[in-house]
Design a protein around this motif. Structure first.
Motif, PDB file in Angstrom:
ATOM      1  N   ALA A  88       2.701   2.756   0.355  1.00 45.43           N
ATOM      2  CA  ALA A  88       3.101   2.115   2.149  1.00 45.43           C
ATOM      3  C   ALA A  88       2.963   2.993   2.687  1.00 45.43           C
ATOM      4  O   ALA A  88       2.422   2.187   3.911  1.00 45.43           O
ATOM      5  N   GLU A  89       3.347   4.356   2.090  1.00 45.40           N
ATOM      6  CA  GLU A  89       2.602   5.108   3.040  1.00 45.40           C
ATOM      7  C   GLU A  89       1.004   5.332   2.938  1.00 45.40           C
ATOM      8  O   GLU A  89       0.664   6.119   4.549  1.00 45.40           O
ATOM      9  N   ASN A  92       4.890  -6.080   6.920  1.00 44.52           N
ATOM     10  CA  ASN A  92       4.696  -6.974   5.913  1.00 44.52           C
ATOM     11  C   ASN A  92       4.210  -6.439   3.816  1.00 44.52           C
ATOM     12  O   ASN A  92       3.260  -7.685   3.742  1.00 44.52           O
ATOM     13  N   VAL A  93       3.914  -5.667   4.221  1.00 48.00           N
ATOM     14  CA  VAL A  93       3.118  -4.450   2.833  1.00 48.00           C
ATOM     15  C   VAL A  93       3.792  -5.369   1.921  1.00 48.00           C
ATOM     16  O   VAL A  93       5.267  -5.556   1.664  1.00 48.00           O
ATOM     17  N   LYS A 118       0.219  -7.455   6.291  1.00 46.57           N
ATOM     18  CA  LYS A 118      -0.499  -7.579   7.968  1.00 46.57           C
ATOM     19  C   LYS A 118      -0.372  -6.600   8.973  1.00 46.57           C
ATOM     20  O   LYS A 118       0.453  -5.389   9.124  1.00 46.57           O
ATOM     21  N   GLY A 119      -2.269  -6.396   9.785  1.00 48.29           N
ATOM     22  CA  GLY A 119      -2.518  -5.617  11.213  1.00 48.29           C
ATOM     23  C   GLY A 119      -2.325  -6.095  12.027  1.00 48.29           C
ATOM     24  O   GLY A 119      -2.676  -7.874  12.806  1.00 48.29           O
ATOM     25  N   TYR A 128      -4.590  -7.783   6.022  1.00 42.60           N
ATOM     26  CA  TYR A 128      -5.715  -6.260   4.549  1.00 42.60           C
ATOM     27  C   TYR A 128      -4.999  -6.755   3.438  1.00 42.60           C
ATOM     28  O   TYR A 128      -4.193  -7.064   2.663  1.00 42.60           O
ATOM     29  N   GLU A 129      -6.088  -7.085   1.963  1.00 48.35           N
ATOM     30  CA  GLU A 129      -6.315  -7.505   0.784  1.00 48.35           C
ATOM     31  C   GLU A 129      -6.858  -6.752   0.529  1.00 48.35           C
ATOM     32  O   GLU A 129      -8.313  -6.105   0.184  1.00 48.35           O
TER      33      GLU A 129
END
Length: 133
Positions: free
Chosen positions: A12-13, A75-76, A91-92, A106-107
């Motif tokens: 996530a970071e 929303n990772v 989501k970006g 983002y996928e």
């Protein structure tokens, strides 16, 4: 090997770091986020996929002032794959200099390397208006 809480935190970071590097213009540090041979798929925006760190940095430089001034990610969701890779969906939100904004999904395919987790493949999906809207 099971995905640990530490792995989840680090991934996530990693995803968040992309925005910090782009927004500060530190494109020479993109190797801290992506593998050297990353595929950055922007076909949903009418462009050919970018391959490699230098192609990614060159594309960002070519956009110049048209780049968002703020890249934000939220929303990772992480899903471990059988081969040890991780699928990351997020989501970006991009904030432009004129105050307008845009949204993408983002996928990502994230892999463990000798330097830690890195994004090996990223697909940007354009935000589309909902049906009937």
């Amino acid at each position: 090997m099971a995905l640990t809480c530490e792995d989840r935190f680090l991934i996530a970071e990693l995803i968040a770091m992309h925005g910090h590097l782009c927004d500060s213009g530190e494109l020479e540090r993109l190797g801290e986020v992506f593998t050297p041979d990353v595929t950055y798929d922007v076909t949903d925006f009418g462009q050919a996929p970018l391959r490699g760190l230098s192609a990614l940095a060159d594309a960002a430089r070519a956009l110049g002032d048209r780049n968002p001034v703020g890249h934000h990610v939220t929303n990772v969701v992480l899903t471990e794959q059988a081969d040890g890779r991780v699928h990351a969906r997020s989501k970006g939100i991009g904030i432009n200099a004129d105050g307008t904004s845009g949204s993408v999904t983002y996928e990502d395919t994230v892999v463990r390397t000798g330097q830690g987790w890195r994004i090996d493949h990223r697909t940007l999906l354009a935000r589309r208006a909902p049906l009937g809207g």
